[in-house]
Design a protein around this motif. Sequence first.
Motif, PDB file in Angstrom:
ATOM      1  N   ILE A   1     -13.206  -4.967   3.341  1.00  0.00           N
ATOM      2  CA  ILE A   1     -13.007  -5.279   1.939  1.00  0.00           C
ATOM      3  C   ILE A   1     -13.257  -6.719   0.988  1.00  0.00           C
ATOM      4  O   ILE A   1     -13.202  -6.268   0.085  1.00  0.00           O
ATOM      5  CB  ILE A   1     -11.816  -5.609   2.428  1.00  0.00           C
TER       6      ILE A   1
ATOM      7  N   LEU B   1      -5.336  -3.402  -3.160  1.00  0.00           N
ATOM      8  CA  LEU B   1      -5.940  -2.549  -1.977  1.00  0.00           C
ATOM      9  C   LEU B   1      -5.118  -1.808  -1.441  1.00  0.00           C
ATOM     10  O   LEU B   1      -3.661  -2.423  -0.569  1.00  0.00           O
ATOM     11  CB  LEU B   1      -6.820  -2.946  -1.392  1.00  0.00           C
TER      12      LEU B   1
ATOM     13  N   VAL C   1      -8.430   4.858   0.408  1.00  0.00           N
ATOM     14  CA  VAL C   1      -8.790   3.409  -0.159  1.00  0.00           C
ATOM     15  C   VAL C   1      -7.980   4.035  -1.772  1.00  0.00           C
ATOM     16  O   VAL C   1      -8.961   4.316  -1.863  1.00  0.00           O
ATOM     17  CB  VAL C   1      -8.986   2.106   0.440  1.00  0.00           C
TER      18      VAL C   1
ATOM     19  N   LEU D   1      -7.399   1.212  -4.863  1.00  0.00           N
ATOM     20  CA  LEU D   1      -7.875   0.434  -5.235  1.00  0.00           C
ATOM     21  C   LEU D   1      -6.854   0.563  -7.571  1.00  0.00           C
ATOM     22  O   LEU D   1      -7.172   1.242  -7.768  1.00  0.00           O
ATOM     23  CB  LEU D   1      -8.923   0.033  -5.409  1.00  0.00           C
TER      24      LEU D   1
END
Length: 244
Positions: free
Chosen positions: A67, A141, A194, A196
């Motif tokens: 991360i 996120l 993920v 963003l």
Amino acid sequence: MPAISNNYPGMAEGLSEQGFALLPGFLNKAELTQLELACQPITNDYGVRQVLQTHPAIALALPWQKIQLVLQAAGMRHAKPVRSIFFNKNAEHNWLVAWHQDMTICVDQRMDAPGYTKWTLKNGVHHVEPPANVLESMLTLRIALDAANHDNAALKVMAGSHRYGKLKGEQVDDYVEKAAQSDVYVCNMQAGDVLLMKPLLFHASDKANHTTRASQRRVLHLEFSATTLPAPMQWAEAALAATS
């Protein structure tokens, strides 16, 4: 075209232009299994706020080094988590989310400060709409714990919409009506992917398709910022972390 990357060169520029980026396969199989196990006690809940504080096993299960690399690539080297939510859209909790921007933050106290408006208290936590520059400096996120597609209401975003600042009332309706269909992107994801996104990016989701029995769509939603709020106000979750 959406910004899609398995490595991170150009991420800051892509986020600035598009307002979002997809990172396929961000969690490997072992990391995904560990995070799923940590989320097991709340896996049937449809919404849990301040989840990193209330369920520290989830915080321990996250790959913080990975991360941090993403945050660095996004130009947010010093950002810290300031809000955490666990969502699960499923057959029992299947809601429609209209096009909107995320315009509130959670803080530890209410105070008079220029540009901080629309104060509310939810579950004992102060929520407030800050100046646009605070929101523009944040990054969300979203970790997918399940596959997300058209049938189970994957998130939809409008590419580039964050560049127009905070829009309200009729401005929202006008923007959505006039937006090019090519700007709308459905964020199909697999477990471990993920997304963003910038908070001011317009996003929405439909109800899940009942013909598929609305299979669950679990998401761990984390918001990051390096902004220092007007003293003595602090980010609510940062304040909790400091006292734990």
